[in-house]
Write a protein that holds these residues in place. Structure first.
Motif, mmCIF file in Angstrom:
data_model
loop_
_atom_site.group_PDB
_atom_site.id
_atom_site.type_symbol
_atom_site.label_atom_id
_atom_site.label_comp_id
_atom_site.label_asym_id
_atom_site.label_seq_id
_atom_site.Cartn_x
_atom_site.Cartn_y
_atom_site.Cartn_z
ATOM 1 N N ILE A 99 44.355 44.843 37.563
ATOM 2 C CA ILE A 99 45.062 45.271 38.778
ATOM 3 C C ILE A 99 44.379 46.481 39.413
ATOM 4 C CG2 ILE A 99 47.224 46.317 39.596
ATOM 5 C CD1 ILE A 99 48.751 44.484 37.882
ATOM 6 N N PRO A 102 38.974 46.928 42.588
ATOM 7 C CA PRO A 102 38.955 46.849 44.051
ATOM 8 C C PRO A 102 39.270 45.429 44.513
ATOM 9 C CG PRO A 102 37.015 48.017 43.231
ATOM 10 C CD PRO A 102 37.693 47.421 42.032
ATOM 11 N N GLU A 103 39.846 45.326 45.679
ATOM 12 C CA GLU A 103 40.279 44.026 46.200
ATOM 13 C C GLU A 103 39.123 43.030 46.300
ATOM 14 O OE1 GLU A 103 43.323 41.475 47.454
ATOM 15 O OE2 GLU A 103 43.410 43.517 46.652
ATOM 16 N N GLU A 104 37.968 43.515 46.752
ATOM 17 C CA GLU A 104 36.822 42.609 46.903
ATOM 18 C C GLU A 104 36.375 42.070 45.551
ATOM 19 O OE1 GLU A 104 37.000 45.664 47.956
ATOM 20 O OE2 GLU A 104 37.269 45.409 50.137
ATOM 21 N N GLU A 105 36.307 42.945 44.548
ATOM 22 C CA GLU A 105 35.885 42.522 43.215
ATOM 23 C C GLU A 105 36.918 41.589 42.586
ATOM 24 O OE1 GLU A 105 34.516 44.613 38.985
ATOM 25 O OE2 GLU A 105 34.798 45.820 40.807
ATOM 26 N N LEU A 106 38.180 41.875 42.863
ATOM 27 C CA LEU A 106 39.247 41.034 42.318
ATOM 28 C C LEU A 106 39.161 39.620 42.882
ATOM 29 C CD1 LEU A 106 41.702 41.383 40.414
ATOM 30 C CD2 LEU A 106 43.096 41.811 42.442
ATOM 31 N N LYS A 107 38.967 39.515 44.187
ATOM 32 C CA LYS A 107 38.891 38.194 44.825
ATOM 33 C C LYS A 107 37.626 37.446 44.429
ATOM 34 C CE LYS A 107 41.655 39.365 48.894
ATOM 35 N NZ LYS A 107 41.667 39.498 50.381
ATOM 36 N N LYS A 112 42.844 32.823 43.764
ATOM 37 C CA LYS A 112 44.002 33.448 44.398
ATOM 38 C C LYS A 112 45.264 33.310 43.559
ATOM 39 C CE LYS A 112 46.664 33.431 48.701
ATOM 40 N NZ LYS A 112 46.795 32.817 50.052
ATOM 41 N N ILE A 115 45.291 35.748 40.671
ATOM 42 C CA ILE A 115 45.571 37.121 41.114
ATOM 43 C C ILE A 115 47.069 37.306 41.340
ATOM 44 C CG2 ILE A 115 45.180 38.805 42.944
ATOM 45 C CD1 ILE A 115 42.432 37.537 43.380
ATOM 46 N N ARG A 119 49.529 39.886 39.214
ATOM 47 C CA ARG A 119 50.329 40.895 39.913
ATOM 48 C C ARG A 119 51.818 40.665 39.690
ATOM 49 N NH1 ARG A 119 46.935 41.112 45.657
ATOM 50 N NH2 ARG A 119 45.395 42.681 44.962
ATOM 51 N N TRP A 123 54.024 43.694 38.595
ATOM 52 C CA TRP A 123 54.878 44.216 39.654
ATOM 53 C C TRP A 123 56.326 43.772 39.506
ATOM 54 C CZ3 TRP A 123 51.323 43.164 44.504
ATOM 55 C CH2 TRP A 123 50.220 44.029 44.441
ATOM 56 N N HIS A 154 52.213 51.003 37.926
ATOM 57 C CA HIS A 154 52.219 50.168 39.135
ATOM 58 C C HIS A 154 53.678 49.863 39.493
ATOM 59 C CE1 HIS A 154 47.945 49.572 38.159
ATOM 60 N NE2 HIS A 154 48.348 49.297 36.930
#
Length: 344
Positions: A99, A102-107, A112, A115, A119, A123, A154
């Motif tokens: 979590i 970074p968003e770019e590395e996660l994607k 999808k 991810i 989360r 969350w 988080h």
């Protein structure tokens, strides 16, 4: 706050869903006679190495069969107390690391759906349900402590975290262990403050079986946290007020087109000051009136010249000079007529 409907409900994933080769799950030296327990132990060690090397995608793929109820290895993990604890502690740490990417590395590393599932686990605290299922509704205190730290890091749904921790503490019986004390401390200085329940947190510290020194330290810590929270709140309030004033000023500027186009702004037209014209006018009137009195001596002529002078004096400044010129011509004609009459 993230709505639960934004995520898929089932957190279990197929290894192939990650788009990675499943060959990583089999050791080159393994054989069909290898026990499930040995395979689970090997996968755990391999996932741990990936995690330490921050290869989170490979670590997640490797450990997932050990925490998925649909996997054939899941039962062997549940039946081994030590293995079960190690696997879930590693999985919790792995979720925290994923979590935090970074968003770019996660994607780039995860599909999808994966991810969203990860989360959702943190969350919306669905990982608690997974752990309780693996532990038959009775997870260890140290594991609950790790879960609390993960979700507080988080905190999308702090009230749900409060409910989970409070329920566990209420059901805890037996001697007070160091882990229980740590969980109580976490509840008083982490969970309740996250819900902005400062009074309740203070009351909990005062009424819980902490030692005197520990109670004093916790109250000091809670007071410091409250001060930091108030300071942060005041800062945010000032920033919102400043932004509001700035937006108001911008709207006002947008309403005035000349603010952004100063060259097109209407320039003030200077009003000419004509003191010389006015003084000359008054001087000429005095001369005309004096001449009329002394030379003509006739009331009608005097009144005529006075009326002409007053009308001219009331003219606008823009026509002042022309009015003076006209008055001069009229005066000349009047004087000439008066002189002719005098010689007759």
């Amino acid at each position: 706050m993230v709505a639960q409907s934004d995520f898929i409900e089932n957190t279990s994933l197929d290894v192939d869903d990650l788009g990675l080769s499943a060959s990583i799950l089999s050791h080159p030296g393994s054989s069909t006679s290898e026990t499930s327990s040995g395979r689970a132990r090997e996968l755990y060690k391999r996932s741990k190495r990936y995690f330490i090397g921050r290869q989170f995608v490979d670590a997640y793929t490797t450990i997932h069969p050990l925490i998925s109820e649909s996997s054939t290895l899941y039962r062997s993990v549940v039946e081994n107390t030590t293995m079960r604890h190690n696997v879930w502690v590693l999985y919790i740490a792995l979720l925290d690391g994923i979590i935090g990417l970074p968003e770019e590395e996660l994607k780039a590393g995860f599909p999808k759906d994966t991810i969203l599932s990860i989360r959702n686990a943190v969350w919306d605290c669905t990982i608690w349900d997974q752990v309780e299922s693996a532990y038959n509704k009775d997870p260890s205190t140290s594991l609950v402590l790790n879960l609390s730290f993960l979700c507080l890091k988080h905190p999308k749904r702090p009230k749900l975290i409060e409910s989970k921790v409070k329920s566990y503490l209420d059901l805890t019986t037996g001697p007070v262990t160091p882990d229980i004390l740590k969980l109580r401390e976490c509840y008083a200085t982490g969970v309740l403050p996250a819900c902005t329940k400062w009074t309740e947190a203070q009351k909990y510290i005062e009424e819980t079986d902490f030692s005197s020194s520990q109670r004093d330290q916790l109250l000091i810590k809670l007071s410091r946290l409250k001060s930091e929270y108030d300071e942060m709140t005041n800062r945010k309030t000032k920033l919102r007020k400043k932004d509001k004033q700035h937006n108001t000023a911008e709207q006002r500027n947008l309403a005035d087109p000349h603010v952004h186009n100063p060259d097109k702004a209407p320039k003030e037209i200077p009003v000419p000051s004509l003191p010389t014209f006015e003084q000359d006018m008054l001087a000429w009137l005095r001369f005309v009136l004096l001449f009329a009195r002394t030379s003509l001596g006739k009331p009608t002529t005097y009144m005529l010249i006075t009326v002409i002078a007053l009308i001219s004096f009331q003219s606008s400044r823009r026509r002042l000079k022309q009015a003076m010129t006209d008055l001069l011509e009229k005066a000349k004609i009047t004087i000439a007529m008066a002189a002719r009459v005098r010689y007759l």
